[in-house]
Design a protein around this motif. Structure first.
Motif, PDB file in Angstrom:
ATOM      1  N   GLN A 115     -18.864  -4.530   7.900  1.00 59.53           N
ATOM      2  CA  GLN A 115     -19.118  -5.027   6.547  1.00 59.53           C
ATOM      3  C   GLN A 115     -20.162  -4.189   5.806  1.00 59.53           C
ATOM      4  N   LYS A 116     -21.135  -3.652   6.521  1.00 58.99           N
ATOM      5  CA  LYS A 116     -22.206  -2.878   5.878  1.00 58.99           C
ATOM      6  C   LYS A 116     -21.736  -1.493   5.445  1.00 58.99           C
ATOM      7  N   ARG A 117     -20.818  -0.914   6.176  1.00 64.43           N
ATOM      8  CA  ARG A 117     -20.390   0.459   5.885  1.00 64.43           C
ATOM      9  C   ARG A 117     -19.023   0.557   5.227  1.00 64.43           C
ATOM     10  N   HIS A 118     -18.265  -0.528   5.215  1.00 67.66           N
ATOM     11  CA  HIS A 118     -16.889  -0.469   4.710  1.00 67.66           C
ATOM     12  C   HIS A 118     -16.656  -1.453   3.574  1.00 67.66           C
ATOM     13  N   PRO A 119     -17.152  -1.148   2.384  1.00 65.77           N
ATOM     14  CA  PRO A 119     -16.851  -2.042   1.259  1.00 65.77           C
ATOM     15  C   PRO A 119     -15.338  -2.087   1.015  1.00 65.77           C
ATOM     16  N   ILE A 120     -14.850  -3.298   0.849  1.00 67.38           N
ATOM     17  CA  ILE A 120     -13.415  -3.502   0.692  1.00 67.38           C
ATOM     18  C   ILE A 120     -12.971  -3.127  -0.720  1.00 67.38           C
ATOM     19  N   GLY A 121     -11.881  -2.388  -0.788  1.00 67.78           N
ATOM     20  CA  GLY A 121     -11.276  -2.041  -2.076  1.00 67.78           C
ATOM     21  C   GLY A 121     -10.129  -2.991  -2.357  1.00 67.78           C
ATOM     22  N   GLN A 122      -8.953  -2.444  -2.518  1.00 67.55           N
ATOM     23  CA  GLN A 122      -7.747  -3.224  -2.796  1.00 67.55           C
ATOM     24  C   GLN A 122      -7.255  -3.905  -1.518  1.00 67.55           C
ATOM     25  N   SER A 123      -6.927  -5.165  -1.603  1.00 68.41           N
ATOM     26  CA  SER A 123      -6.329  -5.867  -0.470  1.00 68.41           C
ATOM     27  C   SER A 123      -4.813  -5.676  -0.547  1.00 68.41           C
ATOM     28  N   ILE A 124      -4.228  -5.092   0.464  1.00 75.89           N
ATOM     29  CA  ILE A 124      -2.781  -4.838   0.477  1.00 75.89           C
ATOM     30  C   ILE A 124      -2.142  -5.707   1.537  1.00 75.89           C
ATOM     31  N   LYS A 125      -1.123  -6.485   1.125  1.00 79.29           N
ATOM     32  CA  LYS A 125      -0.418  -7.363   2.064  1.00 79.29           C
ATOM     33  C   LYS A 125       0.717  -6.639   2.766  1.00 79.29           C
ATOM     34  N   ALA A 126       1.460  -5.825   1.991  1.00 74.66           N
ATOM     35  CA  ALA A 126       2.638  -5.183   2.587  1.00 74.66           C
ATOM     36  C   ALA A 126       3.168  -4.065   1.692  1.00 74.66           C
ATOM     37  N   ALA A 127       3.803  -3.092   2.335  1.00 74.21           N
ATOM     38  CA  ALA A 127       4.594  -2.102   1.601  1.00 74.21           C
ATOM     39  C   ALA A 127       5.939  -2.756   1.307  1.00 74.21           C
ATOM     40  N   THR A 128       6.481  -2.521   0.135  1.00 73.34           N
ATOM     41  CA  THR A 128       7.722  -3.189  -0.266  1.00 73.34           C
ATOM     42  C   THR A 128       8.848  -2.170  -0.497  1.00 73.34           C
ATOM     43  N   TYR A 129      10.039  -2.703  -0.686  1.00 66.75           N
ATOM     44  CA  TYR A 129      11.193  -1.860  -1.006  1.00 66.75           C
ATOM     45  C   TYR A 129      11.395  -1.739  -2.515  1.00 66.75           C
ATOM     46  N   HIS A 130      10.576  -2.452  -3.286  1.00 71.22           N
ATOM     47  CA  HIS A 130      10.700  -2.434  -4.739  1.00 71.22           C
ATOM     48  C   HIS A 130      10.373  -1.036  -5.278  1.00 71.22           C
ATOM     49  N   GLU A 131      11.297  -0.425  -5.969  1.00 75.01           N
ATOM     50  CA  GLU A 131      11.132   0.911  -6.555  1.00 75.01           C
ATOM     51  C   GLU A 131      10.799   1.977  -5.501  1.00 75.01           C
ATOM     52  N   LEU A 132      11.133   1.709  -4.251  1.00 73.67           N
ATOM     53  CA  LEU A 132      10.871   2.650  -3.165  1.00 73.67           C
ATOM     54  C   LEU A 132      11.703   3.918  -3.339  1.00 73.67           C
ATOM     55  N   GLU A 133      11.070   5.042  -3.111  1.00 77.06           N
ATOM     56  CA  GLU A 133      11.785   6.310  -3.210  1.00 77.06           C
ATOM     57  C   GLU A 133      11.231   7.295  -2.182  1.00 77.06           C
ATOM     58  N   VAL A 134      12.121   7.933  -1.458  1.00 74.27           N
ATOM     59  CA  VAL A 134      11.779   9.081  -0.605  1.00 74.27           C
ATOM     60  C   VAL A 134      12.833  10.128  -0.917  1.00 74.27           C
ATOM     61  N   ALA A 135      12.403  11.262  -1.436  1.00 77.67           N
ATOM     62  CA  ALA A 135      13.371  12.266  -1.872  1.00 77.67           C
ATOM     63  C   ALA A 135      12.780  13.661  -1.732  1.00 77.67           C
ATOM     64  N   ARG A 136      13.673  14.623  -1.665  1.00 78.55           N
ATOM     65  CA  ARG A 136      13.237  16.026  -1.635  1.00 78.55           C
ATOM     66  C   ARG A 136      13.593  16.635  -2.987  1.00 78.55           C
ATOM     67  N   ARG A 137      12.565  17.144  -3.669  1.00 77.26           N
ATOM     68  CA  ARG A 137      12.759  17.748  -4.984  1.00 77.26           C
ATOM     69  C   ARG A 137      11.912  19.007  -5.099  1.00 77.26           C
ATOM     70  N   GLU A 138      12.528  20.038  -5.627  1.00 81.55           N
ATOM     71  CA  GLU A 138      11.815  21.291  -5.906  1.00 81.55           C
ATOM     72  C   GLU A 138      11.025  21.768  -4.691  1.00 81.55           C
ATOM     73  N   GLY A 139      11.617  21.680  -3.519  1.00 80.06           N
ATOM     74  CA  GLY A 139      10.995  22.203  -2.309  1.00 80.06           C
ATOM     75  C   GLY A 139       9.925  21.332  -1.693  1.00 80.06           C
ATOM     76  N   GLN A 140       9.747  20.112  -2.223  1.00 83.65           N
ATOM     77  CA  GLN A 140       8.742  19.203  -1.677  1.00 83.65           C
ATOM     78  C   GLN A 140       9.361  17.836  -1.422  1.00 83.65           C
ATOM     79  N   TRP A 141       8.741  17.101  -0.500  1.00 87.60           N
ATOM     80  CA  TRP A 141       9.112  15.717  -0.278  1.00 87.60           C
ATOM     81  C   TRP A 141       8.242  14.843  -1.157  1.00 87.60           C
ATOM     82  N   LEU A 142       8.846  13.830  -1.733  1.00 90.20           N
ATOM     83  CA  LEU A 142       8.161  12.901  -2.626  1.00 90.20           C
ATOM     84  C   LEU A 142       8.399  11.478  -2.134  1.00 90.20           C
TER      85      LEU A 142
END
Length: 149
Positions: A115-142
C-alpha cells in the motif's frame, strides 16, 4: 528462449489509452506477436499501478491456448488479472517466449501489493471482446482491447 520483454522502461510511450463510455482500453503495436502480447500485459498493469515501482521479485510461468488469436489475447490479459487478484501481486515484467498456433508461453514477474509503494490507478475487472482487434498492418501487429472497469 524469450522472444519479447516488456517492462516499466518507457512503457507509457508504447501504448495509447482508449477513452470509452464507462470503460477504458489500450491500443498497442509490436513488431512481433510476442512483443504485442508482452506490451499489452505491461500496458494493462500500467493503468492499474505505477509499474516502475513494482519490483520483479517473484516469477510465475504461464502456458495458455485459445480458439483464435483474439481469444488468446483476452485469455492472456484475464489470466494476468486473475493471478494478480488471487496472489495479491502486481506484475511489472512480461517475458513472452512464444505466440503460435493460438498458444502462448510466457513468464511474469512482480511483487506483492504494498500500500505504501503501490498507489492504485485504474481498477480493471476484465479484458473484454467489445471492439477487440488483433491485426497485422503495415508490417506491425496491432491490438485494441477494451477493459471492464
Amino acid at each position: 528462449m524469450v522472444k519479447a520483454v516488456a517492462g516499466p522502461e518507457n512503457i507509457k510511450k508504447k501504448y495509447e489509452v482508449i477513452e470509452h463510455t464507462a470503460d477504458t482500453g489500450i491500443s498497442v503495436r509490436g513488431k512481433t506477436l510476442e512483443e504485442l502480447f508482452a506490451l499489452a500485459g505491461c500496458a494493462m498493469f500500467d493503468l492499474m499501478v505505477d509499474v516502475r515501482k513494482v519490483k520483479p521479485e517473484e516469477e510465475a510461468k504461464l502456458s495458455l491456448e485459445a480458439e483464435s488469436l483474439e481469444e488468446l489475447l483476452v485469455t492472456w490479459l484475464n489470466e494476468l488479472l486473475f493471478r494478480a487478484e488471487v496472489s495479491g501481486m502486481f506484475f511489472s515484467r512480461f517475458e513472452v517466449v512464444s505466440v503460435r498456433d493460438n498458444k502462448m508461453k510466457a513468464s511474469i514477474k512482480g511483487e506483492p501489493y504494498d500500500q505504501k509503494r503501490h498507489p492504485i490507478g485504474q481498477s480493471i475487472k476484465a479484458a473484454t471482446y467489445h471492439e477487440l482487434e488483433v491485426a497485422r498492418r503495415e508490417g506491425q501487429w496491432l491490438a485494441r482491447v477494451i477493459f471492464d472497469i
